[in-house]
Motif scaffolding. Sequence first.
Motif, PDB file in Angstrom:
ATOM      1  N   GLY A 133       6.894   0.966   4.515  1.00  0.00           N
ATOM      2  CA  GLY A 133       6.673   2.013   3.454  1.00  0.00           C
ATOM      3  C   GLY A 133       7.408   3.207   3.096  1.00  0.00           C
TER       4      GLY A 133
ATOM      5  N   PHE B  81      10.303   2.825   0.764  1.00  0.00           N
ATOM      6  CA  PHE B  81       9.880   2.858  -0.765  1.00  0.00           C
ATOM      7  C   PHE B  81       9.987   4.377  -1.210  1.00  0.00           C
ATOM      8  CE2 PHE B  81       8.982  -0.915  -3.016  1.00  0.00           C
ATOM      9  CZ  PHE B  81       8.767  -1.832  -1.919  1.00  0.00           C
TER      10      PHE B  81
ATOM     11  N   LEU C 142       8.382   5.819  -5.343  1.00  0.00           N
ATOM     12  CA  LEU C 142       7.798   6.743  -4.164  1.00  0.00           C
ATOM     13  C   LEU C 142       6.476   6.635  -4.127  1.00  0.00           C
ATOM     14  CD1 LEU C 142       8.315   9.551  -2.825  1.00  0.00           C
ATOM     15  CD2 LEU C 142       8.356  10.587  -4.883  1.00  0.00           C
TER      16      LEU C 142
ATOM     17  N   GLU D 112       4.341   4.191  -4.734  1.00  0.00           N
ATOM     18  CA  GLU D 112       4.081   3.099  -3.950  1.00  0.00           C
ATOM     19  C   GLU D 112       4.022   3.242  -2.533  1.00  0.00           C
ATOM     20  OE1 GLU D 112       5.552  -0.352  -5.777  1.00  0.00           O
ATOM     21  OE2 GLU D 112       4.919  -1.757  -3.913  1.00  0.00           O
ATOM     22  N   GLY D 113       5.323   3.664  -2.164  1.00  0.00           N
ATOM     23  CA  GLY D 113       5.538   4.024  -0.766  1.00  0.00           C
ATOM     24  C   GLY D 113       4.598   4.745  -0.069  1.00  0.00           C
ATOM     25  N   LEU D 114       4.189   6.244  -0.678  1.00  0.00           N
ATOM     26  CA  LEU D 114       3.307   6.945  -0.319  1.00  0.00           C
ATOM     27  C   LEU D 114       1.930   6.149  -0.199  1.00  0.00           C
ATOM     28  CD1 LEU D 114       4.718  10.208  -1.808  1.00  0.00           C
ATOM     29  CD2 LEU D 114       4.630   9.551   0.651  1.00  0.00           C
TER      30      LEU D 114
ATOM     31  N   VAL E  70       0.948   3.207   0.001  1.00  0.00           N
ATOM     32  CA  VAL E  70       0.735   2.208   1.044  1.00  0.00           C
ATOM     33  C   VAL E  70       0.442   2.798   2.348  1.00  0.00           C
ATOM     34  CG1 VAL E  70       2.051   0.332   2.182  1.00  0.00           C
ATOM     35  CG2 VAL E  70       2.035   0.401  -0.049  1.00  0.00           C
TER      36      VAL E  70
END
Lengths: 337, 332
Positions: A147, A150, B304, B306-308, B310
């Motif tokens: 994660g 990303f 950004l 999506e990462g946060l 997830v």
Amino acid sequence: MSGTAGGQAVLLPDPGAWRPRLADGTRAVAGLRDARAGVSVVLLIIMVAGLLLRDPRALTSVGVDLLLQSALPVVLVAMGQQFIILAGDFDIGIGYAVGLANVVAATLLVSNVGLGILALAGIVAAYVAMAVIIEVTEVPGIVITLGGSFVWLGLGLLMQPAPGGAVPGWLAGALGAFLPGIPEPVYLTVGLAVAGFLILRRSAWGAGLRGFGGSRKAFVRTGRSPLAARAALYALAGLCVVGAGLMTTVVFASSDVNGSQTLTLASVAAVIIGGGQFIGGVVDPIGTVLAAVALSVVPVLLGGFNVNTNYQPAVEGVILILVMTLRWAAQRRGAAQ
Amino acid sequence: MSAVPGAGGARASRPPWPADLPVARAWPWAAAVILWLIACAVSGGFSFQLLFASLTLAVFLALAGLGQMVVLASGDGSFDLSLPYTITLAGYISAGAISAPAPERILVAVAVGMAVGAANGVLTSVLKFPGIIASLAIGYVLFTLILFVEANPATSVSGGLYRFIRLQADGASAVLVIEVAIALVVAALLARTVYGRFLHAMGQSRRAAALAGVPVRRMIVTNFVVCGVLAGCVGVLLTAYDGGAFANMGDTYLLGSVAAVVVGGTPVGGGKTSVAGTLAGALIMTLLVTMLELTNASPGAQDLSEGLAVIAVVAGAGLAARVRRRQKGAAR
């Protein structure tokens, strides 16, 4: 061998000792004579031989300077990955993290030094945050770092949607503050290897960190905080990421958040080839640096022999598989004796 | 728990997971519904269309997630990091990278998935590579293979398959039917066969399972092969759905498949599997990404977010699981 998990020796932590005790009762040989680093030395020799074949000037002062310059980002990334592997995780986003640091260094650091330094410190803080999340939620590290990859990529793209940027003059100059004659990158490379060795192999703190990687339960029983240990390891990794980003900026005089993607595989390969083990808190700091330098030669060799550089990941992957196979064969022979 | 292999030969009628699971199983679906409602709010209108579109897209992620779940269930923390490349390679093969009639291309694509899984499995079980490292190295080798294959045209999808895949009737689609069928097969495999029992035993205690006679090495290879086959299927189906293969088509499936499994409630330590949970997890991840795309933000902002997102969802699921574990421990 008794006490093995899946055929690999499990190191029991012995926080005060310089030489950890293996599960079969013998003590591991530590330091420069450790056979673990041997493979990376051989690999480096092979790589340098290949270079010399192509161009005999490779070992001159200029040649070594160029070689180590491009090796330094790989060395730093490998050291960062080394600390993460020591914590029992795997940072799959480290390439993008370096890319982000690269972008910050080539944009913010140029226009606003204070803000740039703050942003770089923010990257280290973010790594510590990942460590905290992993400890508290008990989610496997790789999911969080996945994660995280990303997050790094997104932030990097937001700051700089297309490659560009410039080197801060003072940064490029700072690397010139060494003795003439011996190229600066040599100092840096040797210095990093020695620093890693001193921290991890010659300090009680480092021994404790390795104990954390080796057996978490035993570590907790000694009364130390696993959260502090993981946070420390991730902070060290974050510092290495920032360093790698700075070096990349200096070497390329620009930035591209996607440019450091291949570093992820190289970092893992360097740690493992250098003698590290994924399970058990075993890493060899000097071996990691040597292997990182050796791996950084791969694209140069490919270019020199007119092989498509797209092959680089495959070559690194194959080298990794070969080395691990050799190690497996050696362990089997050792166990059979 | 009744999943002791070989115990008296009696077929256990209880599923090999604890009975308190109904509550745990319900929340991923509840979360999916909430996300769908939020997505409706963002897009400005209540829409079943949105839900069914997401359901269809989620199919591919769900199948990939099932593959990861099987690998994960064996208990040593292995993931298949080569999954995205398997998907892409299978996609290219089924779309014409090799010159053969369409049905054969599809078979070869799935066979390639099997081969990748076998390679991962052998490296992990026989050569004692950690699963993550083995699949990482194989993944990069595949990455290079794909670079070769990319040069060939890859848009010849079998006409019949293309039309079949895009069949829709009142919101349900052929893709969904395929997914449900495969999911049922996987669920049956895990709950009703010796393989499934061995798998859960391995995850609960590798050592005890080995002592009880579970063929651990063969199981590891089989797990990776199942994952590889599923990845190959995803590649074939995705290519058929899109009408062709394209570079990096598998890339988003790594984070997505792993997150789907974790969010769906499969414990990372192995020993338990939840097909329904993984399906729900895939739906949640797809809805998340759809929502982000609806906001029309820049690629950087989307990545950004999506990462946060997830990390937040996975951390939440992990915390909830940890709380449940503590409660169960305290209740004893």
